[in-house]
Design a protein around this motif. Structure first.
Motif, mmCIF file in Angstrom:
data_model
loop_
_atom_site.group_PDB
_atom_site.id
_atom_site.type_symbol
_atom_site.label_atom_id
_atom_site.label_comp_id
_atom_site.label_asym_id
_atom_site.label_seq_id
_atom_site.Cartn_x
_atom_site.Cartn_y
_atom_site.Cartn_z
ATOM 1 N N ILE A 1 8.388 52.491 51.685
ATOM 2 C CA ILE A 1 9.222 51.184 52.473
ATOM 3 C C ILE A 1 8.237 50.845 53.782
ATOM 4 O O ILE A 1 7.693 51.797 54.373
ATOM 5 C CB ILE A 1 10.582 51.746 52.873
ATOM 6 C CG1 ILE A 1 11.374 50.410 53.385
ATOM 7 C CG2 ILE A 1 10.825 52.869 53.524
ATOM 8 C CD1 ILE A 1 12.705 50.636 53.603
ATOM 9 N N ASN A 2 8.130 49.756 53.926
ATOM 10 C CA ASN A 2 7.266 49.361 55.006
ATOM 11 C C ASN A 2 7.629 49.716 56.481
ATOM 12 O O ASN A 2 7.024 49.391 57.426
ATOM 13 C CB ASN A 2 6.641 47.705 54.911
ATOM 14 C CG ASN A 2 7.999 46.879 55.218
ATOM 15 O OD1 ASN A 2 9.080 47.335 55.393
ATOM 16 N ND2 ASN A 2 7.779 45.692 55.047
ATOM 17 N N THR A 53 13.438 46.310 33.063
ATOM 18 C CA THR A 53 14.707 46.770 33.818
ATOM 19 C C THR A 53 15.039 47.917 33.512
ATOM 20 O O THR A 53 15.625 48.752 34.229
ATOM 21 C CB THR A 53 15.838 45.750 33.234
ATOM 22 O OG1 THR A 53 15.485 44.173 33.437
ATOM 23 C CG2 THR A 53 17.121 45.770 34.278
ATOM 24 N N TRP A 85 9.684 55.877 47.566
ATOM 25 C CA TRP A 85 9.840 54.485 48.188
ATOM 26 C C TRP A 85 9.011 54.443 49.211
ATOM 27 O O TRP A 85 9.386 54.739 50.451
ATOM 28 C CB TRP A 85 11.306 54.180 48.382
ATOM 29 C CG TRP A 85 11.540 52.709 48.506
ATOM 30 C CD1 TRP A 85 10.913 51.816 48.289
ATOM 31 C CD2 TRP A 85 12.801 51.972 49.382
ATOM 32 N NE1 TRP A 85 11.357 50.207 48.905
ATOM 33 C CE2 TRP A 85 12.466 50.601 49.509
ATOM 34 C CE3 TRP A 85 13.808 52.860 50.066
ATOM 35 C CZ2 TRP A 85 13.535 49.992 49.937
ATOM 36 C CZ3 TRP A 85 14.615 52.125 50.698
ATOM 37 C CH2 TRP A 85 14.583 50.520 50.528
#
Lengths: 500, 180
Positions: free
Chosen positions: A127-128, A22, A125
């Protein structure tokens, strides 16, 4: 070989070793935020300078050339100035929304940075739904503009915001269709897959005519979406002062200005990704050797090169084409870019062809000037004071020539004073006694008031003895306006012998 | 409480706070902006649930489309700069009661449902899967509602065009004759 991929994996491994997952994620977030902010700052400086240089060269000038070598630090100086300026808020503005609007515009730019692949495996990122994410988030930018326009409590701002809204909303359709072409060819929305699909050739070459049409459509639509000339109706300075950011000053204005350039960078980066393969080097089918050589150029260089090429193209548009009217803007979108109404195919095709040829002709002309920098006609004033040649027809002031013996040819006939339409010239005469004892009229002072002179040339024409003439001097500024009243005859001067 | 939960509560606070501000502010334009933040918050919630496609559609449709439409209609109709009059107390009481009742009703339903933990992933949110399901004619396909909705949209679009159309001279003459 240099690779950004290695750096990111190293950083991640080290963070995971030191912290729990984290914490590592949080630190990575902070790093990404810092990197993107610094990218924004650098892009703003570089792109504004590039814009000014490109504009100057297309218009056969030099552009900024004072601050730093070749004017390199001009934008840094501008930024410092903007930071130090006061940020004004209009009295009856909606203060909260007025202050929020520039940040909304910037935040949209930052969000759009997420799915862009800057180099091989160097992406924030993946992202899909990459492409869909971009088109959805970019539709948010209109909100910031509407907010700014409304909160300023100024009718120009509001009109600019309305225009901008109508424009962005309608051109989003064409941009969406252009993007869809590539999505259909690839079969995926994910940025990394779109790039990988261009392993054996970029879509602009591989996709034949549909990809080329989509590319042209995309470039036109994104130029309109970023509110840039020739589609800058939202801030048409001759009609709306400055459009939606009329009331903004200081750093908040700078944020809008920065956001414009960030948006250009982002749409060009996406265009480069979709049509020119992003970081993918130039690969041609099965030419193994050629492809291998191309792979030696780092992927980040490829990406930046393509993006800056597209940015240059958009800047080239800006300095070539005049601004569209509102009706022309909407006609272009709905009748030509989205040929819904026009069912007469032949007419449509001829219209498009003539339009495109005329546009290309304009771009060829400006492109010629850009590449032929020897034709630059900028004067290096004031460095070239010594060699500066003013043309003969330029008139800056009235002078009275004196020869080497401090003699002039003015007889004091006051013809110039009579000819002057607004009392610029005043001739003060005196009587001189010649050695023979004859009294003769001569000038005491020819008073010339530069602040009144209209350079009409009537005095020069009226003068019977050519005593005065026009000089091309233009450096007249003084701190005290009484200095503009001049006596043209030099002290101690007298009339040349034989002039009556 | 792990990070994911904290993020969930942050997003939920954003949605609810913006929604309350949207209904309590007296400036109509600000109300639209708060609505926008609330809708963006819902999109964030979808991203948190990792259904990116729905999130993107939420932004495109609600934020890019509907809120912009609302803002435009505020610009064109309302005196958007002025503060609106405070609503009457009776109105406020009744709307508060309606809101309370609605919340109670929904809470009751949710409370009695009893959510079960499912180990397997409940659905596949990839875009091609959504597209397949949308046009599939099998037992869980959505082809019929999809087509019905598109018919509805077509009807709405035809209606818009009819309203926006300029009457031609022939129709004006025809209408005048009717009046005579």
């Amino acid at each position: 070989m240099f690779s950004l991929e290695g750096i990111t994996t190293n950083v991640q491994d080290w963070l995971l070793m030191k912290f729990n997952p984290t914490m590592a994620l949080a630190i990575e977030c902070v790093i990404v935020i810092l990197l993107s902010i610094s990218l924004f700052a650098i892009l703003g400086l570089v792109l504004v300078l590039m814009e000014r240089k490109v504009a100057a060269h297309i218009q056969i000038r030099l552009g900024p050339n004072r601050v730093g070598p070749g004017g390199m630090f001009q934008t840094v100086a501008d930024t410092l100035k903007l930071i130090m300026k006061e940020g004004l808020t209009p009295d009856k503005a909606d203060k909260f929304l007025f202050n929020l609007a520039p940040f909304v515009v910037m935040m949209v730019g930052m969000l759009l940075l997420a799915p862009i692949a800057f180099a091989k495996n160097f992406q924030i990122w993946d992202i899909n739904i990459g492409v869909l994410y971009i088109s959805s988030v970019s539709s948010l930018s209109v909100i910031g503009i509407l907010m700014a326009g409304w909160a300023s409590n100024n009718k120009y701002s509001l009109l600019g915001a309305m225009r901008s809204g109508a424009q962005i909303v309608s051109y989003e359709l064409s941009a969406g269709f252009a993007v869809l072409t590539i999505v259909v060819l690839t079969g995926s929305l994910q940025i990394s897959e779109i790039i990988n699909a261009q392993q054996n050739g970029w879509w602009i070459f591989k996709g034949h005519i549909p990809a080329v049409i989509a590319f042209v459509l995309y470039i036109i639509a994104v130029t309109a979406e970023t509110n840039r000339a020739p589609f800058d109706l939202a801030e048409a300075e001759s009609e709306l002062t400055a459009g939606f950011h009329t009331e903004y000053s200081g750093m908040r204005f700078a944020l809008f200005f920065l956001a414009e350039y960030i948006n250009i960078f982002i749409v060009c980066a996406i265009g480069a990704t979709l049509f020119f393969g992003g970081w993918m080097p130039l690969h041609i089918g099965n030419w193994e050797a050629f492809n291998h050589i191309m792979d030696y150029i780092p992927s980040s260089v490829w990406f930046m090169g393509k993006t800056f090429f597209l940015i240059f193209l958009i800047m080239w548009f800006r300095w070539t084409f005049p601004r569209l009217r509102v009706d022309q803007l909407l006609n272009l979108e709905w009748k030509y870019l989205l040929p819904i109404r026009n069912m007469f195919l032949k007419e449509y095709i001829t219209d498009v062809l003539t339009g495109v040829t005329s546009l290309l002709k304009g771009m060829r002309k400006t492109g010629y000037y850009f590449t032929h920098s020897k034709e630059i006609i900028t004067e290096q004033y004031p460095d070239n004071r010594a060699t500066l040649l003013m043309s003969d027809r330029f008139k800056g002031e009235v002078v009275m020539p004196h020869d080497a013996n401090n003699e002039h040819t003015c007889t004091g006939c006051t013809a110039c004073e009579l000819a002057c339409p607004n009392g610029t010239i005043k001739v003060v005469t005196k009587f001189e006694t010649s050695p023979e004892g004859k009294k003769k009229k001569a000038i005491d002072a020819l008073v010339y008031r530069l602040e009144l002179c209209t350079m009409c040339n009537l005095c020069i024409v009226a003068c019977p003895s050519d005593a005065i003439k026009m000089a091309p001097n233009f450096e007249h500024s003084v701190f005290d306006r009484t200095k503009l009243t001049k006596v043209l005859n030099q002290p101690g001067s007298k009339i040349r012998e034989g002039i009556e | 409480m792990n990070t994911s939960t904290i993020i969930f509560y942050a997003i939920a606070a954003l949605i609810l706070g913006a929604a309350i501000l949207a209904v309590t502010t007296l400036k109509i334009f600000r109300s639209a902006i708060w609505l926008l933040f609330s809708l963006v918050g819902i999109a964030a919630l979808y991203f948190w649930m990792q259904v990116e496609f729905i999130a993107a559609i939420q932004i495109v449709v609600y934020v890019g489309g509907i809120v912009v439409l609302i803002i435009f209609s505020i610009f064109l109709t309302q005196q958007s700069g002025k503060e609106m009059a405070k609503p009457a107390t009776s109105k406020m009481i009744f709307s508060a009661l309606a809101a309370l009742f609605g919340t109670g009703f929904t809470f009751n339903l949710i409370n009695h449902y009893g959510f079960n933990n499912i180990s397997a992933a409940p659905f596949n949110p990839s875009v091609d899967e959504i597209g397949m399901q949308m046009l599939s004619t099998t037992s869980h396909g959505f082809i019929l509602p999809f087509e019905v909705v598109s018919m509805l949209l077509l009807a709405a679009m035809v209606g818009c065009i009819v309203i926006a159309m300029k009457p031609t001279e022939a129709t004006i003459v025809h209408l005048n004759k009717k009046e005579d």
